[in-house]
Design a protein around this motif. Sequence first.
Motif, short mmCIF file in Angstrom:
data_model
loop_
_atom_site.label_atom_id
_atom_site.label_comp_id
_atom_site.label_asym_id
_atom_site.label_seq_id
_atom_site.Cartn_x
_atom_site.Cartn_y
_atom_site.Cartn_z
N SER A 32 0.77 107.96 144.21
CA SER A 32 1.66 107.32 145.20
C SER A 32 3.13 107.59 144.89
O SER A 32 3.96 107.56 145.80
N ALA A 33 3.45 107.84 143.62
CA ALA A 33 4.83 108.14 143.24
C ALA A 33 5.19 109.60 143.41
O ALA A 33 6.31 110.01 143.10
N GLY A 34 4.23 110.40 143.88
CA GLY A 34 4.51 111.81 144.13
C GLY A 34 4.33 112.71 142.94
O GLY A 34 4.81 113.85 142.96
N ARG A 35 3.66 112.24 141.89
CA ARG A 35 3.42 113.09 140.73
C ARG A 35 2.30 114.09 141.04
O ARG A 35 1.33 113.77 141.72
N ASP A 36 2.48 115.27 140.50
CA ASP A 36 1.47 116.32 140.69
C ASP A 36 0.41 116.19 139.59
O ASP A 36 0.57 116.70 138.48
N VAL A 37 -0.64 115.47 139.91
CA VAL A 37 -1.73 115.23 138.95
C VAL A 37 -2.80 116.30 139.18
O VAL A 37 -3.45 116.33 140.24
#
Length: 358
Positions: A32-37
């Motif tokens: 949701s925070a826009g991290r590329d997981v």
Amino acid sequence: MSSVDEAPADDGASRLETGADDADALLYYAVSAGRDVGAAIRDPIVRTHRAVTERKPVTNEEEAEFLAAYAKLAAMVHPTTAATLRATSRSVRRPLLWRLFSHELISDAQRVAYRFGLMALILIVIIGGAEWTRTFINSVVTDQAEYTRVLEELRTTRAAQKRLVEQIALLDRDRQGAADALRATLVRQREDLDVRVQLLDDREAGLSRRIQAGYETLYRILPFVNWNELRNVITPVATIVAVLVLPVLYGALGTCAFVLRTVYAEMVERSFDGRRTGEFMVRIFLGMLSGVSLQWLLVRDGQAIPGGVTPAVLAFLGGYGVELLFAAIDRILSTVIAALRGDRRRPKPSAERKEGGA
């Protein structure tokens, strides 16, 4: 015997279930925070959480893969953790006072912010009352000093007035014409002194009434203090309020400002940990100690405070950044150590005399 063998297994399963829930919450936060997981992190966590939820067995290899993915995810979103996500999620009822305005849930971080915000407001009210009391006491002290000066001047003026009356009486016994001019001069001086004495009498009466009214006001404000018995020591009382009570309050207020700023920043980045609340309370006491101690260490009689700040600002800054106290202590300690080392290196007078004689 079987119960003893099953206990570690149950404990391990419980920890895995807790870890899977925490990792899943952290994963959704990162997404949701826009991290590329990547899939290497996402898939093991999703599989393990689903298996634990469905009560399916997890092999050692799958658990190791899950832990490795969880570690990478935790490093990616640091300083946010599952605990800080819970602490910043709206899951706690509002305090009773705030419930009068809204029944929405709040987070642990908001509750801590409300607590220290309320403490700051209370401190501001207490500081306002203490500052007003100190100012009022100082005005009474000033009036007492002026009253003493007026009494001394009145005593001197009345003595001069008495001497003029005696001189005029002596001249009245001498009926020579040469004394008329001197007598007229003395009469004018006596009339001037009469006016001066009347003005001083009025001034003395006004100051006496104002001082009495001041003590009556102080008694109404602080009825548990017998101000009539403190008339002779009211100046030390004002000094104690200024150099001891107010710095402690300003130091506590500065610490509340620091805590509120810290909690706000941690709420924004979802890194607030409710287990740190005890540390904040300890910092309150450190701020109070710093607020009063900095004035002992930095303020000298007749000298300005470094930086041109006022004692109140210095105490507030000491509470906001308790590191100022430790910096001041280190500075004074370095000065003392340097002075002691200089005394040790200085040659003794007896040794100098022996070398001179040789």
